[in-house]
Scaffold this motif. Structure first.
Motif, PDB file in Angstrom:
ATOM      1  N   ARG A 145      34.310  27.153  16.943  1.00 35.26           N
ATOM      2  CA  ARG A 145      33.446  26.129  17.896  1.00 35.26           C
ATOM      3  C   ARG A 145      34.239  26.311  19.280  1.00 35.26           C
ATOM      4  NH1 ARG A 145      33.565  20.987  13.901  1.00 35.26           N
ATOM      5  NH2 ARG A 145      31.622  21.253  13.051  1.00 35.26           N
ATOM      6  N   GLY A 146      35.243  27.283  19.483  1.00 33.30           N
ATOM      7  CA  GLY A 146      35.648  27.208  20.953  1.00 33.30           C
ATOM      8  C   GLY A 146      35.516  28.870  21.318  1.00 33.30           C
ATOM      9  N   ILE A 147      34.778  29.919  20.583  1.00 32.72           N
ATOM     10  CA  ILE A 147      33.964  30.776  21.490  1.00 32.72           C
ATOM     11  C   ILE A 147      33.206  30.460  22.034  1.00 32.72           C
ATOM     12  CG2 ILE A 147      32.186  32.762  20.255  1.00 32.72           C
ATOM     13  CD1 ILE A 147      33.641  32.342  17.857  1.00 32.72           C
ATOM     14  N   GLU A 148      32.746  30.937  23.182  1.00 34.25           N
ATOM     15  CA  GLU A 148      31.749  30.105  24.211  1.00 34.25           C
ATOM     16  C   GLU A 148      30.661  31.059  24.482  1.00 34.25           C
ATOM     17  OE1 GLU A 148      33.896  30.526  27.742  1.00 34.25           O
ATOM     18  OE2 GLU A 148      35.719  29.220  27.336  1.00 34.25           O
ATOM     19  N   ARG A 149      31.005  32.799  24.020  1.00 32.90           N
ATOM     20  CA  ARG A 149      28.995  32.511  23.829  1.00 32.90           C
ATOM     21  C   ARG A 149      28.385  32.364  21.902  1.00 32.90           C
ATOM     22  NH1 ARG A 149      28.716  39.369  23.098  1.00 32.90           N
ATOM     23  NH2 ARG A 149      30.306  38.865  22.079  1.00 32.90           N
ATOM     24  N   ALA A 150      27.136  31.615  22.709  1.00 28.44           N
ATOM     25  CA  ALA A 150      26.850  31.584  21.440  1.00 28.44           C
ATOM     26  C   ALA A 150      25.894  32.253  20.366  1.00 28.44           C
ATOM     27  CB  ALA A 150      25.017  30.824  21.720  1.00 28.44           C
ATOM     28  N   GLU A 151      25.709  33.619  20.797  1.00 30.37           N
ATOM     29  CA  GLU A 151      25.616  34.039  20.084  1.00 30.37           C
ATOM     30  C   GLU A 151      27.155  34.762  18.742  1.00 30.37           C
ATOM     31  OE1 GLU A 151      24.919  39.217  20.035  1.00 30.37           O
ATOM     32  OE2 GLU A 151      24.949  38.784  21.203  1.00 30.37           O
ATOM     33  N   ALA A 152      27.902  34.757  19.573  1.00 33.57           N
ATOM     34  CA  ALA A 152      29.411  35.226  18.227  1.00 33.57           C
ATOM     35  C   ALA A 152      29.449  34.444  18.036  1.00 33.57           C
ATOM     36  CB  ALA A 152      30.217  35.440  19.516  1.00 33.57           C
ATOM     37  N   GLU A 153      29.317  33.260  18.465  1.00 25.90           N
ATOM     38  CA  GLU A 153      29.687  31.802  17.597  1.00 25.90           C
ATOM     39  C   GLU A 153      28.675  31.885  16.412  1.00 25.90           C
ATOM     40  OE1 GLU A 153      30.164  26.632  18.273  1.00 25.90           O
ATOM     41  OE2 GLU A 153      28.724  28.176  19.569  1.00 25.90           O
ATOM     42  N   GLY A 154      27.093  31.797  16.486  1.00 23.07           N
ATOM     43  CA  GLY A 154      26.273  31.833  15.911  1.00 23.07           C
ATOM     44  C   GLY A 154      26.539  32.865  14.528  1.00 23.07           C
ATOM     45  N   PHE A 155      27.115  33.746  14.744  1.00 27.81           N
ATOM     46  CA  PHE A 155      27.116  35.199  14.109  1.00 27.81           C
ATOM     47  C   PHE A 155      28.777  34.724  12.301  1.00 27.81           C
ATOM     48  CE2 PHE A 155      29.640  38.483  12.550  1.00 27.81           C
ATOM     49  CZ  PHE A 155      28.766  39.331  11.962  1.00 27.81           C
ATOM     50  N   ALA A 156      29.342  33.528  13.949  1.00 30.91           N
ATOM     51  CA  ALA A 156      31.116  33.977  13.239  1.00 30.91           C
ATOM     52  C   ALA A 156      30.674  32.282  12.181  1.00 30.91           C
ATOM     53  CB  ALA A 156      32.062  33.370  13.999  1.00 30.91           C
ATOM     54  N   MET A 157      29.746  31.767  12.552  1.00 34.23           N
ATOM     55  CA  MET A 157      29.628  30.226  11.655  1.00 34.23           C
ATOM     56  C   MET A 157      28.198  30.736  10.689  1.00 34.23           C
ATOM     57  SD  MET A 157      31.340  27.737  13.713  1.00 34.23           S
ATOM     58  CE  MET A 157      31.533  26.741  14.421  1.00 34.23           C
ATOM     59  N   ILE A 158      27.863  31.126  10.991  1.00 27.56           N
ATOM     60  CA  ILE A 158      27.102  32.172   9.674  1.00 27.56           C
ATOM     61  C   ILE A 158      28.174  32.106   8.595  1.00 27.56           C
ATOM     62  CG2 ILE A 158      25.158  33.043   8.653  1.00 27.56           C
ATOM     63  CD1 ILE A 158      23.609  32.622  11.210  1.00 27.56           C
ATOM     64  N   HIS A 159      28.742  33.825   9.168  1.00 30.25           N
ATOM     65  CA  HIS A 159      29.114  34.624   8.564  1.00 30.25           C
ATOM     66  C   HIS A 159      30.687  33.605   7.046  1.00 30.25           C
ATOM     67  CE1 HIS A 159      31.086  37.707   5.780  1.00 30.25           C
ATOM     68  NE2 HIS A 159      33.054  36.824   6.666  1.00 30.25           N
ATOM     69  N   LEU A 160      31.151  32.526   7.845  1.00 30.61           N
ATOM     70  CA  LEU A 160      32.205  31.894   7.414  1.00 30.61           C
ATOM     71  C   LEU A 160      31.425  31.155   6.265  1.00 30.61           C
ATOM     72  CD1 LEU A 160      34.947  30.613   7.454  1.00 30.61           C
ATOM     73  CD2 LEU A 160      34.499  29.160   9.170  1.00 30.61           C
ATOM     74  N   SER A 161      29.932  30.480   6.351  1.00 30.65           N
ATOM     75  CA  SER A 161      29.249  29.572   6.025  1.00 30.65           C
ATOM     76  C   SER A 161      29.127  30.613   4.006  1.00 30.65           C
ATOM     77  CB  SER A 161      28.317  29.248   6.351  1.00 30.65           C
ATOM     78  OG  SER A 161      28.246  28.532   7.729  1.00 30.65           O
ATOM     79  N   ARG A 162      28.781  31.590   4.445  1.00 33.49           N
ATOM     80  CA  ARG A 162      28.042  32.472   3.115  1.00 33.49           C
ATOM     81  C   ARG A 162      29.609  32.868   2.639  1.00 33.49           C
ATOM     82  NH1 ARG A 162      26.346  36.411   6.154  1.00 33.49           N
ATOM     83  NH2 ARG A 162      24.077  35.680   6.507  1.00 33.49           N
TER      84      ARG A 162
END
Length: 482
Positions: free
Chosen positions: A454-471
């Motif tokens: 959640r500390g990632i400021e770039r929305a694109e990278a944060e979204g990618f990271a969240m999706i991958h972590l959840s999967r």
């Protein structure tokens, strides 16, 4: 007062400028030359003022000296360099193209900072005119940092060339056609990546004007440095013979940059196993920075090769002799990966700790983001707390260098020289992307990892990271329930 001074300089030199042809790498006008030299001189201490002067130079067109100023500005501020580059694009869009060199100047800055291609008038289509900066550019190519900016340039360049008058209408039709074909040959492969339909039209234009260029006829010549293989010659024997040939070519060059580059090419042609031979050839390079860059690269690729063979002690010697801290860090991570496979976790931890310490010592750039992710990925296989700490460091670097790529699994590009193709293909290593950094965390670490991401400021990278972590977590739950 400054404008009056520049006007006087231009008036004093106007007669000479009219009587003599401009050299292929000369600036557009005496005024633009003075402006760009001034901008370069003040870029380090006052980059904002340097950017203003560089933008002023664009009134006379895009000069070769602009690239050196853009590189100097980017060393201080990527945003300032981008603003001047966009001003150059706006100038082209508004005033049109003076000649293809304006495109090649901007192209070279985007893709090969420190090396400038020029649209020459040679009778051979395969001959390309290059100028190489004496001090190698130590910046990440802007096309890598700002791919959208590169796409905008390529789109504009294609439009300008497609709408330009045909060279046949020019007084010097053959010279105009040769210059344009030089530019087309360089730009078409890049344009094809972003606008395939425009690339096809550019190829048609090149075909239409090739007759005007009146290139010398004859059989195509082999690439420089090529030698014919001998019957039944092994790959290693051929490589050794080619290195000797390239070295003999270098020895025939007069002292200077061409000689240094020729020795660099010979050194890099050595097989990775023969790194000591490569170092012997590199020792003939007179320029300190180029010699160091080539020597470090030879050690870097040899170290990764030795680590694949799990020859850790010999690899360690080469790591200690490499003065490029980023290359050392990548090798330490790659070594730790192999040690983990061997269950030598104590030594793997030591190497990863050393790589982490280099982040604190090194002058940081975007390449260190992937290095931090590589540390997190390796730690994740056996020490989740250390992996979380490394991931937190990687997120800080992602925020500091938001344009740095974090997706591919290959290590960052760490060649510190330009103009010698194919060197990056020598490097075979993986585990340096965001995907690998997150792949070893389980349900127990979900909250901690989520808090870090959640500390990632770039929305694109944060979204990618969240999706991958959840999967990843969902797969783990399904596997455990099954």
């Amino acid at each position: 007062m400054a404008e009056k001074w520049l006007s006087e300089i231009e008036d004093e030199r106007k007669s000479n400028a009219e009587e003599n042809d401009r050299g292929v790498f000369d600036d557009r006008t005496p005024k633009s030359s003075v402006l760009l030299q001034t901008a370069l001189a003040v870029a380090k201490e006052n980059p904002q003022f340097a950017a203003e002067i560089a933008r002023e130079s664009l009134r006379d067109g895009i000069s070769f000296g602009l690239q050196e100023v853009l590189v100097a500005l980017q060393e201080r501020s990527v945003d300032l360099a981008e603003s001047v580059f966009r001003a150059a694009l706006a100038r082209l869009a508004t005033n049109g193209l003076i000649d293809p060199n304006e495109l090649l100047i901007l192209y070279s800055y985007l893709y090969r900072p420190g090396v400038i291609s020029a649209a020459g008038n040679n009778q051979s289509r395969s001959v390309v005119t290059l100028a190489v900066s004496k001090a190698p550019a130590r910046i990440t190519a802007m096309a890598q940092l700002k791919p959208q900016l590169a796409a905008q340039f390529l789109d504009l360049a294609a439009d300008l060339l497609l709408n330009a008058p045909m060279p046949s209408s020019a007084p010097n039709a053959s010279l105009e056609a040769r210059a344009e074909i030089n530019a087309l040959d360089l730009l078409i492969p890049r344009v094809r990546e972003v606008a395939p339909e425009k690339a096809a039209l550019l190829a048609q234009r090149a075909q239409a004007i090739v007759a005007d260029a009146q290139f010398a006829s004859g059989l195509p010549t082999s690439p420089e440095g090529y030698i014919e293989p001998r019957p039944h010659e092994s790959r290693s024997e051929y490589a050794q013979r080619r290195v000797e040939y390239l070295e003999s070519l270098a020895e025939r060059e007069a002292p200077g940059l061409r000689r240094d580059l020729a020795f660099a090419k010979a050194a890099l042609a050595t097989e990775v196993e023969n790194y000591e031979r490569g170092q012997q050839i590199a020792a003939h390079i007179n320029d300190d920075e180029l010699r160091s860059a080539i020597s470090n690269w030879l050690a870097y690729r040899a170290t990764l090769h030795l680590l694949k063979l799990k020859r850790f002690d010999k690899a360690r010697q080469l790591i200690d002799n490499n003065s490029d801290l980023a290359q050392r860090a990548v090798c330490l991570i790659a070594g730790a990966q192999r040690m983990i496979e061997e269950q030598d976790l104590s030594r793997a931890r030591d190497w990863l700790r050393e790589a982490s310490n280099l982040i604190a010592r090194a002058p940081l750039d975007g390449s260190w983001t992937k290095i931090a992710l590589g540390i997190a990925a390796a730690y994740g296989k056996f020490d989740k707390l250390a992996a979380l700490s490394a991931l937190q460091e990687a997120v800080k670097l992602m925020n500091k260098f938001p344009e740095a790529s974090v997706y591919g699994e290959e290590p960052p590009s760490l060649a510190r020289f330009s103009g010698i193709p194919g060197v990056e293909t020598d490097i075979a290593a993986v585990g340096f992307g965001l995907d690998s950094a997150l792949s070893n965390f389980g349900i127990e670490e979900f909250d901690a990892v989520l808090g870090i991401l959640r500390g990632i400021e770039r929305a694109e990278a944060e979204g990618f990271a969240m999706i991958h972590l959840s999967r990843r977590i969902l797969k783990t739950e399904v596997r455990e329930k099954g």
